[in-house]
Design a protein around this motif. Structure first.
Motif: not given
Length: 489
Positions: A54-57, A85-86, A200-201, A207-208
């Motif tokens: 979903y987040i990639a493609a 992020a992984f 947008e990570l 990531m925050r």
């Protein structure tokens, strides 16, 4: 080090045997299913893979969803920009862990498993159904999968230990098309949307800086997102940091009051409606069958089917599929049972859905009549244990196949199903009553024999439409109630 997008770490079954793959390789046609050593890890892995795609493609729309062919090379290209992020460990951001180091309670690695004993259970020696100190270390791939499973299904864990965004032990549902392979299963459940850009990570919670809830703060879905937000698949209610050495994961640091989610609607779960809000459903102990369909596979006034199933029925009506239903049945922080079931999916119009729901209601009433009369016939105290509970459970198991057959016929247009279903209910209930109550009856005292005979007579009466329960059975099936003896006279 382990990067969850670029390294091979997911055990799977292929048509030729077992293997360990990168996420992008799920698009290879001979990959069949995850092969973790626990069913909850396999269930969470499916959700993780849906989230990664979903987040990639993701598919942009229904046409893209129907037409796109699996391509592991293209999927890897789409995942690569997100790899930062992984990382599971290291000095930078860590997957599903606090951005900064935390100094909290140091726990053994098995705290990542939902059925592990918490500190209080171990201290009080009450860990009968849950386990303590099973692992001194965990291989990093297993640790990564357990970490995702905990964050995704997190139960209550003591003061300030937040549950997942769907509460503790949510019910997970995935459409499983009637074709082999892992890719069709994953792709059937990926929502429509737009890929997450590399800049947008920070939409991913690790990531925050963590959104803490030390003052009771609640995190609701961010405004401005027309598509499901990426955090739906990557919630982070627990504040954790992993410690590892050359043997693998050795400890987990945890502090309380992580992100406190409210108002998020997950596309892979059914919900029920209250007067003021929509809340996720949770599994109950015991088998999942047609008696549980209302509000999950069937529409209901008080329930909302999972988004993945609604889309399948809307875009691919008539295509054969099953609904995979799984999750932990919990009592607060205590796991009671793990549910894993696959139920057939039917394309039903509104009238057919009502007819099928009526069959379920009639069965519920017949099962209740069986339970209370079995209890009376055996001289037991309640219907939640012993012969009454066994009979009720067996009743639904034995009527599952006939129910599916009738539902398939209703989907094909048949309407005269009330009498055939009543015949199934009568035959099954009486056979189970006789099996539980009648053996050895001749050896009992006269008063006990009389109670058993009376209980059977009452059961027959209910299944013939008499009394309060009988009226509910016949009303649900749309059958004319029998005339009372005085009226007949």
């Amino acid at each position: 080090m382990l990067n969850l997008l670029t390294n091979s770490w997911i055990p799977v079954r292929r048509t030729t045997g077992t293997d360990v793959i990168r996420p992008a390789q799920i698009a290879e046609e001979d990959v069949l299913f995850p092969d973790w050593p626990r069913p909850d890890l396999n269930l969470a892995c499916l959700e993780l893979l849906v989230g990664l795609v979903y987040i990639a493609a993701p598919p942009e729309d229904a046409e893209d969803w129907l037409d796109r062919k699996p391509d592991p090379v293209a999927l890897q290209r789409a995942l690569d920009p997100l790899a930062l992020a992984f990382e599971l460990l290291g000095d930078g951001p860590r997957f599903l862990q606090d951005l900064e180091r935390i100094e909290g309670t140091v726990n053994p690695p098995d705290m990542l498993f939902i059925d592990s004993a918490g500190a209080q259970a171990a201290r009080k020696n009450t860990d009968l159904m849950v386990k303590r100190s099973r692992y001194s270390s965990l291989p990093l791939p297993l640790a990564a999968m357990a970490l995702y499973t905990l964050q995704n299904f997190a139960p209550a864990g003591g003061a300030g230990m937040r549950t997942s965004m769907r509460g503790g032990g949510p019910m997970v549902t995935l459409v499983r098309p009637d074709v082999p392979g892992l890719w069709p299963l994953i792709w059937a459940n990926v929502p429509f949307g737009q890929a997450l850009d590399a800049d947008e990570l920070d939409e991913l919670p690790w990531m925050r800086p963590t959104r803490v809830s030390d003052q009771g703060q609640v995190t609701v879905p961010p405004e401005g997102w027309s598509d499901p937000h990426p955090e739906l698949f990557f919630g982070m209610p627990r504040r954790l940091r992993l410690t590892a050495d050359e043997s693998g994961l050795t400890a987990v640091n945890q502090v309380p009051r992580g992100t406190n989610y409210a108002g998020w609607v997950h596309p892979l779960s059914p919900y029920y409606l209250t007067k003021t809000e929509k809340l996720p459903k949770h599994p109950k102990p015991g088998g999942f069958g047609y008696r549980n369909w209302r509000g999950i596979l069937l529409q209901s006034e008080g329930g909302e089917r999972p988004g993945c199933l609604n889309r399948w029925l809307r875009v691919r009506p008539g295509e054969r599929a099953r609904l995979l239903v799984g999750g932990w049945a919990m009592s607060n922080a205590t796991p009671l049972d793990f549910i894993w079931s696959e139920q057939p999916v039917f394309s039903l119009n509104a009238d057919a859905e009502t007819r099928v729901a009526d069959l379920v209601e009639a069965a519920e009433q017949a099962a209740y009549a069986l339970a209370i009369n079995t209890r009376a016939g055996k001289g037991e105290d309640d219907t939640q244990s012993g012969a009454a509970a066994r009979a009720r459970q067996a009743f639904f198991a034995r009527t599952q196949a006939p129910f599916e057959d009738l539902t398939r016929e209703i989907a094909d247009g048949r309407t005269d199903v009330a009498e055939p279903w009543l015949t199934v209910l009568r035959r099954t209930a009486l056979a189970l009553f006789d099996a539980e109550v009648m053996p050895g009856l001749a050896d009992l005292q006269e008063s006990r024999r009389r109670k058993a005979v009376d209980a059977r007579r009452n059961l027959v009466s209910s299944l013939s439409g008499y009394g309060g329960i009988g009226k509910k059975i016949f009303t649900a099936l749309g059958l004319e109630l029998p005339k009372r003896k005085k009226e007949t006279a």
